[in-house]
Design a protein around this motif. Structure first.
Motif, PDB file in Angstrom:
ATOM      1  N   ARG A  85       7.578  -1.089   4.208  1.00 53.71           N
ATOM      2  CA  ARG A  85       6.383  -0.931   5.033  1.00 53.71           C
ATOM      3  C   ARG A  85       5.570  -2.233   5.092  1.00 53.71           C
ATOM      4  O   ARG A  85       5.121  -2.651   6.155  1.00 53.71           O
ATOM      5  N   ILE A  86       5.412  -2.882   3.956  1.00 58.26           N
ATOM      6  CA  ILE A  86       4.638  -4.124   3.906  1.00 58.26           C
ATOM      7  C   ILE A  86       5.329  -5.229   4.698  1.00 58.26           C
ATOM      8  O   ILE A  86       4.700  -5.948   5.488  1.00 58.26           O
ATOM      9  N   GLU A  87       6.626  -5.356   4.511  1.00 56.24           N
ATOM     10  CA  GLU A  87       7.369  -6.393   5.235  1.00 56.24           C
ATOM     11  C   GLU A  87       7.371  -6.123   6.733  1.00 56.24           C
ATOM     12  O   GLU A  87       7.281  -7.050   7.547  1.00 56.24           O
ATOM     13  N   GLY A  88       7.450  -4.843   7.119  1.00 59.63           N
ATOM     14  CA  GLY A  88       7.421  -4.504   8.536  1.00 59.63           C
ATOM     15  C   GLY A  88       6.071  -4.748   9.168  1.00 59.63           C
ATOM     16  O   GLY A  88       5.980  -5.082  10.356  1.00 59.63           O
ATOM     17  N   THR A  89       5.017  -4.591   8.381  1.00 59.64           N
ATOM     18  CA  THR A  89       3.659  -4.784   8.898  1.00 59.64           C
ATOM     19  C   THR A  89       3.265  -6.255   8.939  1.00 59.64           C
ATOM     20  O   THR A  89       2.676  -6.722   9.918  1.00 59.64           O
ATOM     21  N   TYR A  90       3.589  -6.999   7.887  1.00 62.14           N
ATOM     22  CA  TYR A  90       3.079  -8.367   7.746  1.00 62.14           C
ATOM     23  C   TYR A  90       4.144  -9.449   7.920  1.00 62.14           C
ATOM     24  O   TYR A  90       3.793 -10.637   8.010  1.00 62.14           O
ATOM     25  N   GLY A  91       5.417  -9.061   7.975  1.00 63.17           N
ATOM     26  CA  GLY A  91       6.449 -10.063   8.165  1.00 63.17           C
ATOM     27  C   GLY A  91       6.435 -11.099   7.064  1.00 63.17           C
ATOM     28  O   GLY A  91       6.420 -10.774   5.877  1.00 63.17           O
ATOM     29  N   THR A  92       6.403 -12.367   7.469  1.00 67.20           N
ATOM     30  CA  THR A  92       6.409 -13.456   6.493  1.00 67.20           C
ATOM     31  C   THR A  92       5.001 -13.980   6.201  1.00 67.20           C
ATOM     32  O   THR A  92       4.843 -14.984   5.503  1.00 67.20           O
ATOM     33  N   THR A  93       3.986 -13.302   6.720  1.00 60.15           N
ATOM     34  CA  THR A  93       2.604 -13.715   6.470  1.00 60.15           C
ATOM     35  C   THR A  93       2.201 -13.376   5.039  1.00 60.15           C
ATOM     36  O   THR A  93       2.486 -12.296   4.544  1.00 60.15           O
ATOM     37  N   GLY A  94       1.527 -14.315   4.398  1.00 59.71           N
ATOM     38  CA  GLY A  94       1.028 -14.068   3.051  1.00 59.71           C
ATOM     39  C   GLY A  94       2.124 -13.836   2.032  1.00 59.71           C
ATOM     40  O   GLY A  94       2.078 -12.871   1.268  1.00 59.71           O
ATOM     41  N   GLN A  95       3.105 -14.723   2.001  1.00 58.38           N
ATOM     42  CA  GLN A  95       4.232 -14.542   1.089  1.00 58.38           C
ATOM     43  C   GLN A  95       3.794 -14.495  -0.370  1.00 58.38           C
ATOM     44  O   GLN A  95       4.328 -13.715  -1.161  1.00 58.38           O
ATOM     45  N   GLY A  96       2.826 -15.316  -0.730  1.00 57.72           N
ATOM     46  CA  GLY A  96       2.333 -15.304  -2.108  1.00 57.72           C
ATOM     47  C   GLY A  96       1.688 -13.977  -2.450  1.00 57.72           C
ATOM     48  O   GLY A  96       1.908 -13.419  -3.530  1.00 57.72           O
ATOM     49  N   VAL A  97       0.877 -13.471  -1.525  1.00 62.75           N
ATOM     50  CA  VAL A  97       0.227 -12.172  -1.736  1.00 62.75           C
ATOM     51  C   VAL A  97       1.274 -11.074  -1.892  1.00 62.75           C
ATOM     52  O   VAL A  97       1.191 -10.231  -2.794  1.00 62.75           O
ATOM     53  N   GLN A  98       2.273 -11.099  -1.010  1.00 62.92           N
ATOM     54  CA  GLN A  98       3.313 -10.069  -1.076  1.00 62.92           C
ATOM     55  C   GLN A  98       4.092 -10.146  -2.389  1.00 62.92           C
ATOM     56  O   GLN A  98       4.431  -9.117  -2.981  1.00 62.92           O
ATOM     57  N   GLN A  99       4.343 -11.369  -2.849  1.00 66.18           N
ATOM     58  CA  GLN A  99       5.089 -11.524  -4.105  1.00 66.18           C
ATOM     59  C   GLN A  99       4.298 -10.977  -5.288  1.00 66.18           C
ATOM     60  O   GLN A  99       4.840 -10.223  -6.114  1.00 66.18           O
ATOM     61  N   PHE A 100       3.007 -11.351  -5.385  1.00 66.21           N
ATOM     62  CA  PHE A 100       2.193 -10.853  -6.488  1.00 66.21           C
ATOM     63  C   PHE A 100       1.964  -9.350  -6.381  1.00 66.21           C
ATOM     64  O   PHE A 100       1.859  -8.654  -7.401  1.00 66.21           O
ATOM     65  N   THR A 101       1.878  -8.846  -5.150  1.00 65.81           N
ATOM     66  CA  THR A 101       1.715  -7.406  -4.955  1.00 65.81           C
ATOM     67  C   THR A 101       2.901  -6.656  -5.547  1.00 65.81           C
ATOM     68  O   THR A 101       2.747  -5.616  -6.201  1.00 65.81           O
TER      69      THR A 101
END
Length: 227
Positions: free
Chosen positions: A126-142
């Motif tokens: 869901r996160i990858e589908g919503t945000y794509g490659t935006t905020g990779q650092g945020v997604q990694q820490f999440t």
């Protein structure tokens, strides 16, 4: 607070007759749960003046020192490090006055709860589908820290962790995140009646405008789950 009556007698009356005699006595949430909601809201909004009183009340209502410690850690990720550090200062004084030693607090590196692989896979998709490659650092820490570590710490039961999170989101007006976290809360055992009572409690501790901003989202989630 002794000075209330000398500044605003009406506020004192509402505090006694409505806040204490009515709100805190409502059966929809146990006093312990009302304390979790209230303390979470106050930490998230950095309201440290009355926080000592409500932390003490939480401890008297059955929230353990370890759970209070874990709430502060959790809210560092949902309201920011500065708010958590402000809460640390307050809790330090409360714990010291009550002679609470560090061996009663949440462990630094506990054995984590099992990861729900299906939930985590759906969340990442869901996160990858919503945000794509935006905020990779945020997604990694999440993924690596928030959901695969913080949410799995056993010092706060999943339902209480959800109660803490939803309360903080409503209290700070961050309505965009309420849908997912309210669903998680209900998956973790929060009932519809209890969700309604969270709103009622927060109306007094975060203000009517923030609660009314959250109410349509609560309604949408509850309606969808009742289908």
């Amino acid at each position: 607070m002794e000075s209330v009556d000398s500044v605003s007698p009406a506020l004192q009356r509402y505090g006694d007759e409505v806040l204490e005699d009515q709100l805190w006595q409502r059966p929809g949430l146990a006093p312990r749960e009302r304390s979790i909601v209230t303390v979470a809201a106050m930490i998230a909004r950095n309201q440290t003046v009355e926080l000592p009183y409500y932390m003490n009340r939480a401890l008297d209502n059955g929230v353990t020192p370890g759970e209070l410690s874990e709430m502060i850690t959790h809210l560092a990720f949902y309201s920011g490090w500065p708010d958590a550090m402000a809460a640390v200062e307050v809790a330090e004084e409360v714990f010291s006055a009550r002679h609470i030693s560090t061996d009663r607090l949440a462990e630094e590196r506990p054995e984590l709860l099992p990861l729900d692989q299906d939930f985590e896979s759906a969340r990442r998709t869901r996160i990858e589908g919503t945000y794509g490659t935006t905020g990779q650092g945020v997604q990694q820490f999440t993924t690596d820290v928030l959901f695969q570590e913080v949410w799995l710490r056993p010092g706060l039961a999943p339902r209480d962790r959800s109660l803490t999170t939803v309360s903080a989101l409503v209290a700070t007006g961050l309505t965009g995140q309420i849908t997912s976290h309210l669903n998680i809360a209900m998956d973790n055992g929060l009932t519809e009646e209890q969700a309604d009572e969270v709103l009622t409690q927060l109306a007094f501790y975060a203000g009517w405008p923030r609660v009314f901003s959250a109410m349509p989202i609560f309604k949408e989630v509850l309606d969808a789950r009742s289908l």
